[in-house]
Design an enzyme around this catalytic site. Structure first.
Site, mmCIF file in Angstrom:
data_model
loop_
_atom_site.group_PDB
_atom_site.id
_atom_site.type_symbol
_atom_site.label_atom_id
_atom_site.label_comp_id
_atom_site.label_asym_id
_atom_site.label_seq_id
_atom_site.Cartn_x
_atom_site.Cartn_y
_atom_site.Cartn_z
ATOM 1 N N CYS A 170 7.166 -4.639 15.839
ATOM 2 C CA CYS A 170 6.704 -3.631 16.806
ATOM 3 C C CYS A 170 5.272 -4.014 17.175
ATOM 4 C CB CYS A 170 6.750 -2.228 16.204
ATOM 5 S SG CYS A 170 8.427 -1.692 15.783
ATOM 6 N N CYS A 196 7.074 -6.577 7.495
ATOM 7 C CA CYS A 196 8.216 -5.994 8.191
ATOM 8 C C CYS A 196 8.707 -7.009 9.211
ATOM 9 C CB CYS A 196 7.796 -4.706 8.904
ATOM 10 S SG CYS A 196 9.144 -3.891 9.786
ATOM 11 N N CYS A 247 -1.181 6.373 9.791
ATOM 12 C CA CYS A 247 0.091 5.885 10.295
ATOM 13 C C CYS A 247 -0.003 4.528 10.967
ATOM 14 C CB CYS A 247 0.553 6.841 11.377
ATOM 15 S SG CYS A 247 1.915 7.785 10.886
ATOM 16 N N ASN A 305 -3.268 5.341 16.335
ATOM 17 C CA ASN A 305 -4.398 4.969 15.487
ATOM 18 C C ASN A 305 -4.776 3.530 15.771
ATOM 19 O OD1 ASN A 305 -4.763 7.328 13.741
ATOM 20 N ND2 ASN A 305 -2.651 6.890 13.171
ATOM 21 N N GLU A 346 0.821 -1.200 0.000
ATOM 22 C CA GLU A 346 0.000 0.000 0.000
ATOM 23 C C GLU A 346 0.862 1.260 0.000
ATOM 24 O OE1 GLU A 346 -3.895 -1.795 2.299
ATOM 25 O OE2 GLU A 346 -2.313 -0.947 3.530
ATOM 26 N N CYS A 381 2.019 -2.088 15.839
ATOM 27 C CA CYS A 381 1.956 -1.712 14.425
ATOM 28 C C CYS A 381 1.280 -2.808 13.598
ATOM 29 C CB CYS A 381 3.374 -1.470 13.914
ATOM 30 S SG CYS A 381 3.468 -1.179 12.141
ATOM 31 N N CYS A 438 3.332 8.563 0.969
ATOM 32 C CA CYS A 438 3.915 7.663 1.951
ATOM 33 C C CYS A 438 4.157 6.326 1.240
ATOM 34 C CB CYS A 438 2.922 7.532 3.101
ATOM 35 S SG CYS A 438 3.442 6.405 4.381
#
Ligand code: SAH
Length: 352
Positions: free
Chosen positions: A119, A115, A340, A296, A95, A122, A108
């Site tokens: 984290c 990843c 984010c 978020n 994305e 996330c 972005c």
């Protein structure tokens, strides 16, 4: 999928010079090819009509041009964000987001599919690392979003490497993509218009500092003690807060501009008055900027919540009273999961 043919979209000008030279062509061809690829946005050498037929045939035979398949494009209700979903030849999806803020148009970009850093708060972290993106695939996200903006009479002004992935763990491809986006004869994005954001992969930061490449750097700090940071971001077991503060100073000394520390505010985890005070203390002697990001929420993970309005205001007040300047990033595009840390594509569907 190993493709032995080099990607025309990922070649730097000197490489293109060599390449067209080997094909017995003058180097002004480089400029023409860059113009076709990055300004006109063509996807097929057949369309590069000011090249000789013989050269077009040779290029078609010896090279490829990466072009991601756009499978979806969603605009947020407020018009502040547009999310793009792209598919790679392998079927995996990534994305990119266009963020609209006054006259600013920021794209972005993703650097990896998933990843590896895990984290805890996330969304992308949930995917694990699925693949590294190639430089051409990073540049093409930018190119396609730029063409979208252009069709609306707008121009992309900034790039942030804050989509899916840890850019500094895909260092070579990311740096190549950044160089390509900066080319004056192509996309023409100046140095400070590009920001690389890292979870704090120190060897990558060091390398970037030494690189002959002017880009901005953001470091996701997100906590004020190693103990908390380690719980939220496993990478902190290796690279500590003190290391990151030193690296920020080094970045300023060597490059002349300040690192941005991103700090995500999570209820009960990072949003106490004590955190604000510690944050002020940590950065007291570090030339840097602070960007606060109210968390978020996504899915129904009870562990991570956005602080209340009152708590946020109080955190801002404590920081302000200590003389700390900061900006707050109220993420755009929450309604389309484009904010984010919300980029996540359920890969199972496609992997099947
Ligand atoms: N891997 C890089 C870039 C991607 S994340 C990095 O860590 O910096 C971009 C930013 O979004 C980071 O500052 C990260 O801490 C933040 N982030 C991640 N999930 C979030 C969420 N759910 N809400 C708000 N910010 C989030």
């Amino acid at each position: 999928m190993d493709n032995p043919r080099p990607d025309l979209k990922a070649m730097l000008p000197d490489e293109l010079d060599d390449f067209v030279g080997e094909l017995g062509q003058p180097t002004y061809r480089t400029r023409q090819i860059l113009d076709w690829l990055y300004v006109k946005g063509v996807r097929d050498v057949g369309e590069m009509t000011n090249l000789s037929k013989a050269l077009r045939d040779m290029l078609a035979q010896k090279t490829r041009i990466t072009a991601l398949r756009q499978v979806d494009c969603q605009e947020s209700a407020t018009g502040e964000a547009v999310k793009f979903l792209f598919e790679l030849p392998t079927g995996q999806r990534i994305e990119s987001v266009l963020i609209i803020d006054g006259d600013r148009r920021t794209v972005c970009l993703s650097s990896q599919v998933g990843c590896p850093l895990d984290c805890k708060f996330c969304a992308t972290g949930r995917m694990g690392l699925i693949a590294n993106l190639e430089a051409g695939q990073i540049v093409d996200q930018f190119l396609q979003v730029s063409l979208f903006a252009r069709a609306r009479g707008e121009r992309v002004t900034n790039v942030v490497m804050m989509g899916m992935g840890e850019p500094l763990l895909n260092y070579d491809e990311v740096v190549r993509a950044l160089r390509l986006m900066r080319l004056e004869e192509g996309l023409g994005l100046g140095g400070r218009k590009i920001t690389v954001s890292t979870a704090g992969y120190l060897p990558g930061i060091r390398k970037l500092i030494a690189e002959d490449l002017n880009v901005g750097l953001a470091i996701s700090l997100n906590a004020t003690t190693d103990e908390t940071r380690e719980q939220l971001m496993p990478i902190n077991r290796k690279y500590k807060i003190a290391d990151l503060l030193l690296a920020a100073r080094e970045f300023f000394d060597r490059r002349g501009y300040r690192v941005t520390f991103e700090y995500v505010l999570m209820a009960g985890l990072t949003d106490a008055d004590e955190d604000a005070r510690r944050l002020a203390g940590l950065i007291r002697d570090v030339p840097c900027k602070i960007n606060l990001i109210p968390y978020n929420e996504f899915e129904d993970d009870e562990r991570f919540r956005r602080p209340s309005r009152r708590r946020l205001e109080q955190f801002y007040r404590v920081l302000g009273e200590l003389g700390v300047e900061f900006t707050v990033r109220e993420s755009r595009g929450r309604d389309i999961d484009a904010a984010c840390g919300q980029l996540y594509y359920r890969q199972e569907k496609i992997r099947r």
